[in-house]
Design a protein around this motif. Structure first.
Motif, PDB file in Angstrom:
ATOM      1  N   PRO A  28       0.812  -1.213   0.000  1.00  0.00           N
ATOM      2  CA  PRO A  28       0.000   0.000   0.000  1.00  0.00           C
ATOM      3  C   PRO A  28       0.840   1.255   0.000  1.00  0.00           C
ATOM      4  O   PRO A  28       1.928   1.289   0.569  1.00  0.00           O
ATOM      5  CB  PRO A  28      -0.813  -0.124   1.293  1.00  0.00           C
ATOM      6  N   ALA A  29       0.314   2.295  -0.659  1.00  0.00           N
ATOM      7  CA  ALA A  29       0.943   3.601  -0.581  1.00  0.00           C
ATOM      8  C   ALA A  29       0.487   4.257   0.718  1.00  0.00           C
ATOM      9  O   ALA A  29       0.037   3.591   1.642  1.00  0.00           O
ATOM     10  CB  ALA A  29       0.560   4.415  -1.814  1.00  0.00           C
ATOM     11  N   LEU A  30       0.555   5.589   0.781  1.00  0.00           N
ATOM     12  CA  LEU A  30       0.227   6.287   2.025  1.00  0.00           C
ATOM     13  C   LEU A  30      -1.244   6.683   2.109  1.00  0.00           C
ATOM     14  O   LEU A  30      -1.663   7.273   3.105  1.00  0.00           O
ATOM     15  CB  LEU A  30       1.118   7.533   2.163  1.00  0.00           C
ATOM     16  N   ALA A  31      -2.027   6.360   1.071  1.00  0.00           N
ATOM     17  CA  ALA A  31      -3.446   6.728   1.086  1.00  0.00           C
ATOM     18  C   ALA A  31      -4.198   6.135   2.284  1.00  0.00           C
ATOM     19  O   ALA A  31      -5.057   6.819   2.859  1.00  0.00           O
ATOM     20  CB  ALA A  31      -4.099   6.311  -0.228  1.00  0.00           C
ATOM     21  N   LEU A  98       6.702   8.105   9.663  1.00  0.00           N
ATOM     22  CA  LEU A  98       6.903   8.051  11.114  1.00  0.00           C
ATOM     23  C   LEU A  98       8.183   8.776  11.518  1.00  0.00           C
ATOM     24  O   LEU A  98       8.213   9.469  12.542  1.00  0.00           O
ATOM     25  CB  LEU A  98       6.939   6.592  11.578  1.00  0.00           C
ATOM     26  N   ASN A  99       9.237   8.642  10.711  1.00  0.00           N
ATOM     27  CA  ASN A  99      10.486   9.340  11.016  1.00  0.00           C
ATOM     28  C   ASN A  99      10.302  10.843  10.910  1.00  0.00           C
ATOM     29  O   ASN A  99      10.780  11.607  11.762  1.00  0.00           O
ATOM     30  CB  ASN A  99      11.592   8.882  10.064  1.00  0.00           C
ATOM     31  N   HIS A 100       9.597  11.302   9.861  1.00  0.00           N
ATOM     32  CA  HIS A 100       9.327  12.740   9.723  1.00  0.00           C
ATOM     33  C   HIS A 100       8.492  13.234  10.907  1.00  0.00           C
ATOM     34  O   HIS A 100       8.733  14.332  11.445  1.00  0.00           O
ATOM     35  CB  HIS A 100       8.576  13.012   8.417  1.00  0.00           C
ATOM     36  N   GLY A 122       4.216  14.561   8.515  1.00  0.00           N
ATOM     37  CA  GLY A 122       5.147  13.571   7.960  1.00  0.00           C
ATOM     38  C   GLY A 122       4.704  13.098   6.596  1.00  0.00           C
ATOM     39  O   GLY A 122       5.527  12.877   5.698  1.00  0.00           O
ATOM     40  N   LEU A 123       3.405  12.930   6.407  1.00  0.00           N
ATOM     41  CA  LEU A 123       2.884  12.508   5.112  1.00  0.00           C
ATOM     42  C   LEU A 123       3.118  13.594   4.065  1.00  0.00           C
ATOM     43  O   LEU A 123       3.510  13.320   2.932  1.00  0.00           O
ATOM     44  CB  LEU A 123       1.400  12.183   5.252  1.00  0.00           C
ATOM     45  N   LEU A 124       2.896  14.850   4.455  1.00  0.00           N
ATOM     46  CA  LEU A 124       3.111  15.960   3.522  1.00  0.00           C
ATOM     47  C   LEU A 124       4.589  16.123   3.180  1.00  0.00           C
ATOM     48  O   LEU A 124       4.945  16.528   2.070  1.00  0.00           O
ATOM     49  CB  LEU A 124       2.577  17.260   4.124  1.00  0.00           C
ATOM     50  N   ALA A 125       5.470  15.813   4.141  1.00  0.00           N
ATOM     51  CA  ALA A 125       6.913  15.955   3.905  1.00  0.00           C
ATOM     52  C   ALA A 125       7.471  14.841   3.047  1.00  0.00           C
ATOM     53  O   ALA A 125       8.596  14.938   2.543  1.00  0.00           O
ATOM     54  CB  ALA A 125       7.652  16.001   5.250  1.00  0.00           C
ATOM     55  N   SER A 126       6.717  13.749   2.880  1.00  0.00           N
ATOM     56  CA  SER A 126       7.153  12.631   2.054  1.00  0.00           C
ATOM     57  C   SER A 126       6.736  12.861   0.609  1.00  0.00           C
ATOM     58  O   SER A 126       5.620  13.287   0.337  1.00  0.00           O
ATOM     59  CB  SER A 126       6.540  11.317   2.561  1.00  0.00           C
ATOM     60  N   ALA A 127       7.630  12.583  -0.292  1.00  0.00           N
ATOM     61  CA  ALA A 127       7.328  12.770  -1.714  1.00  0.00           C
ATOM     62  C   ALA A 127       6.441  11.633  -2.181  1.00  0.00           C
ATOM     63  O   ALA A 127       6.826  10.484  -2.167  1.00  0.00           O
ATOM     64  CB  ALA A 127       8.620  12.805  -2.521  1.00  0.00           C
ATOM     65  N   GLY A 128       5.221  11.949  -2.565  1.00  0.00           N
ATOM     66  CA  GLY A 128       4.311  10.906  -3.021  1.00  0.00           C
ATOM     67  C   GLY A 128       3.056  11.523  -3.610  1.00  0.00           C
ATOM     68  O   GLY A 128       2.819  12.735  -3.520  1.00  0.00           O
ATOM     69  N   GLN A 129       2.215  10.667  -4.192  1.00  0.00           N
ATOM     70  CA  GLN A 129       1.027  11.177  -4.841  1.00  0.00           C
ATOM     71  C   GLN A 129       0.045  11.777  -3.828  1.00  0.00           C
ATOM     72  O   GLN A 129      -0.708  12.704  -4.153  1.00  0.00           O
ATOM     73  CB  GLN A 129       0.346  10.047  -5.623  1.00  0.00           C
ATOM     74  N   ALA A 142       3.622  20.910   3.700  1.00  0.00           N
ATOM     75  CA  ALA A 142       4.363  20.752   4.948  1.00  0.00           C
ATOM     76  C   ALA A 142       4.774  22.108   5.504  1.00  0.00           C
ATOM     77  O   ALA A 142       4.717  22.343   6.716  1.00  0.00           O
ATOM     78  CB  ALA A 142       5.584  19.868   4.723  1.00  0.00           C
ATOM     79  N   GLU A 143       5.161  23.026   4.618  1.00  0.00           N
ATOM     80  CA  GLU A 143       5.590  24.352   5.074  1.00  0.00           C
ATOM     81  C   GLU A 143       4.431  25.102   5.724  1.00  0.00           C
ATOM     82  O   GLU A 143       4.592  25.752   6.769  1.00  0.00           O
ATOM     83  CB  GLU A 143       6.147  25.159   3.899  1.00  0.00           C
TER      84      GLU A 143
END
Length: 520
Positions: A28-31, A98-100, A122-129, A142-143
């Motif tokens: 699974p992705a982060l959705a 989780l690390n972010h 953390g989800l926003l800071a991760s590069a993904g769809q 994230a900003e």
């Protein structure tokens, strides 16, 4: 991490696992996590709603199933969420979130649990769809989220008055004395172990380079003990009443070989360094830092010494190392290799710079058959990947190729790694990096490489290495039958050659001539 999660964040992770397990995707992705954050009545859901992003939109966009039972009962144990989210933690994308989140929470001026808003960040800071969709749909990034998350935590407040006070109990004189006794005993063990290792390097291995490293470690011990105070250590010593002096095991007196003796004392040094590091924290942080450096240095020293011993054993009979290039061979590489193997060469390197990968692999497999039949070893130049493909015994790299560490990760622990060196500093470093052997040169002008006149290391470099280093090494560069004697007189016991054999009309004959001085 479980004790740092808020109850809302814990529930969101459980919901994400439920949604992910119901999804058709194998990984699974982060959705699922995004949907879980919207489903949970938490700070993250409030933030997303403020940006016109709700659960229905998320489920529709990412085609996710809604859990049949969205309610989660209160958690009875803080350990429960961690156990239930292990399935998510196996995926790199979730670990990154989780690390972010942990990093974001740690930026607060006061201790802060990881909440759902940190997971969203953390989800926003991760590069993904998912992060791209949130930015496009709700102008959420994230900003933008960063300031709103941390404003409340960056506010300072007056400390709360309490009706009790915490007292610390100062260490007693007895405590201090016992700590100093421990440090003194461990320092003696470390010093004694270093002396045994030094004597091995001096009288058995005869390695000046490794001896110099060991002496620097002994100087570090002296420097560290100055922070403790040598007078205090001597005053606290009580050998007569030390119960440890009467305890021994039969294995202490069992040393089956010099190598076994060496390894036992290397371990003694490492164990003593750890004791010194921990107990000196009670006396001097400066001393503790030095002992930590010594402990790590001892691990490198152990690897270096044992690699040297193993390489000496493996290359004990290798005196003439043939580097083969098709373009240099008078009748082609095949006759040169086969005739030199028949004449006594037991180490061959394939050194082709212009062949295509496919042609080189075919050529390498053919040479592998010849060397295996002759009981010789095969080395691939510059290419650890092809060394594996043709089942070579090792790979050789130069100063501009991959470092030893990266090559070792590719070829594994059993294949040899050789390194070209052109000055004594590079030679010393190659030993510490874990090379199994080194090339030393160029000794003379050579037809295989172009060096400016001032770049020739020459016989002086050969003499330097001969005086310091016992890791197997080969003098290389322009060595011919008429100058071989000079190289051997400079201290070399192994040489690597190329054009002198490859370009000769009778490779077997010249090979026997080159090997003759080594048999005397």
């Amino acid at each position: 991490m479980h004790h740092l999660l808020t109850a809302g964040a814990q529930r969101a992770l459980i919901q994400a696992e439920r949604i992910a397990s119901s999804s058709a995707e194998a990984e699974p992705a982060l959705a699922p996590l995004l949907a879980a954050l919207a489903l949970e009545e938490s700070r993250a859901a409030e933030i997303m709603l403020a940006h016109q992003v709700d659960l229905a939109l998320i489920l529709q966009e990412f085609q996710l199933p809604l859990p049949q039972d969205p309610a989660i009962s209160p958690l009875d144990s803080p350990d429960q969420p961690l156990e239930m989210s292990q399935a998510l933690q196996q995926y790199p994308d979730f670990r990154e979130v989780l690390n972010h989140a942990m990093q974001q929470a740690s930026r607060s001026d006061i201790p802060t649990e990881i909440g759902s808003e940190h997971l969203l960040w953390g989800l926003l800071a991760s590069a993904g769809q998912e992060s791209e969709w949130l930015h496009r749909k709700g102008c959420l990034s994230a900003e933008k989220l960063d300031e709103s998350i941390n404003d409340v935590f960056r506010q300072t407040a007056e400390p709360i008055n309490v009706d009790f006070a915490l007292r610390t109990v100062a260490a007693t004189t007895g405590d201090q004395t016992n700590t100093l006794r421990t440090i003194d005993a461990a320092a003696n063990r470390l010093r004694e172990g270093l002396r045994v290792i030094e004597d091995f390097l001096r009288f058995s291995l005869d390695d000046a380079h490794l001896m110099s490293l060991l002496k620097s470690t002994r100087h570090q011990l002296t420097d560290a003990l100055r922070f403790i105070g040598t007078d205090a250590l001597i005053s606290s010593r009580d050998t007569l009443n030390d119960v440890g002096t009467s305890v021994s095991t039969t294995s202490e007196f069992d040393r089956s070989s010099l190598e076994h003796l060496l390894q036992a004392n290397l371990k003694r040094v490492q164990e003593a360094a750890r004791t010194l590091e921990e107990f000196s924290k009670l006396i001097s942080s400066e001393a503790a830092a030095i002992f930590k450096q010594m402990r790590y240095a001892s691990y490198t020293l152990e690897k270096t010494i044992l690699t040297c011993i193993a390489s000496q054993r493996r290359l004990e009979n290798s005196r003439l190392y043939l580097l083969v290039s098709e373009s240099l061979c008078h009748h082609g590489a095949g006759p040169a290799i086969r005739e030199s193997l028949a004449a006594g060469v037991d180490l061959v390197q394939i050194r082709e710079k212009s062949m295509t990968d496919r042609k080189l692999m075919v050529h390498g497999k053919r040479v592998r058959e010849w060397t295996r039949e002759a009981g010789a070893m095969l080395i691939m130049n510059d290419r650890p990947d092809l060394a594996i493909a043709i089942d070579a015994d090792g790979v050789h790299v130069g100063q501009d190729e991959l470092p030893v560490r990266e090559v070792r990760q590719i070829v594994g622990p059993r294949r040899l790694i050789g390194v070209s060196t052109h000055n004594i500093e590079q030679a010393r470093q190659a030993v510490l990096d874990g090379a199994d052997y080194i090339g030393v040169g160029p000794t003379f002008p050579t037809a295989t490489k172009n060096f400016a006149e001032h770049e020739y290391a020459g016989l002086d470099f050969v003499k330097q290495v001969a005086a310091e280093i016992t890791l197997p090494w080969f003098a290389i560069g322009g060595i011919q039958a008429d100058n071989l004697k000079q190289v051997l007189e400079a201290g070399a016991t192994r040489v690597a050659v190329s054009s002198v054999i490859c370009s000769h009309e009778q490779p077997g004959q010249i090979t026997r001539e080159l090997l003759e001085p080594f048999s005397n």
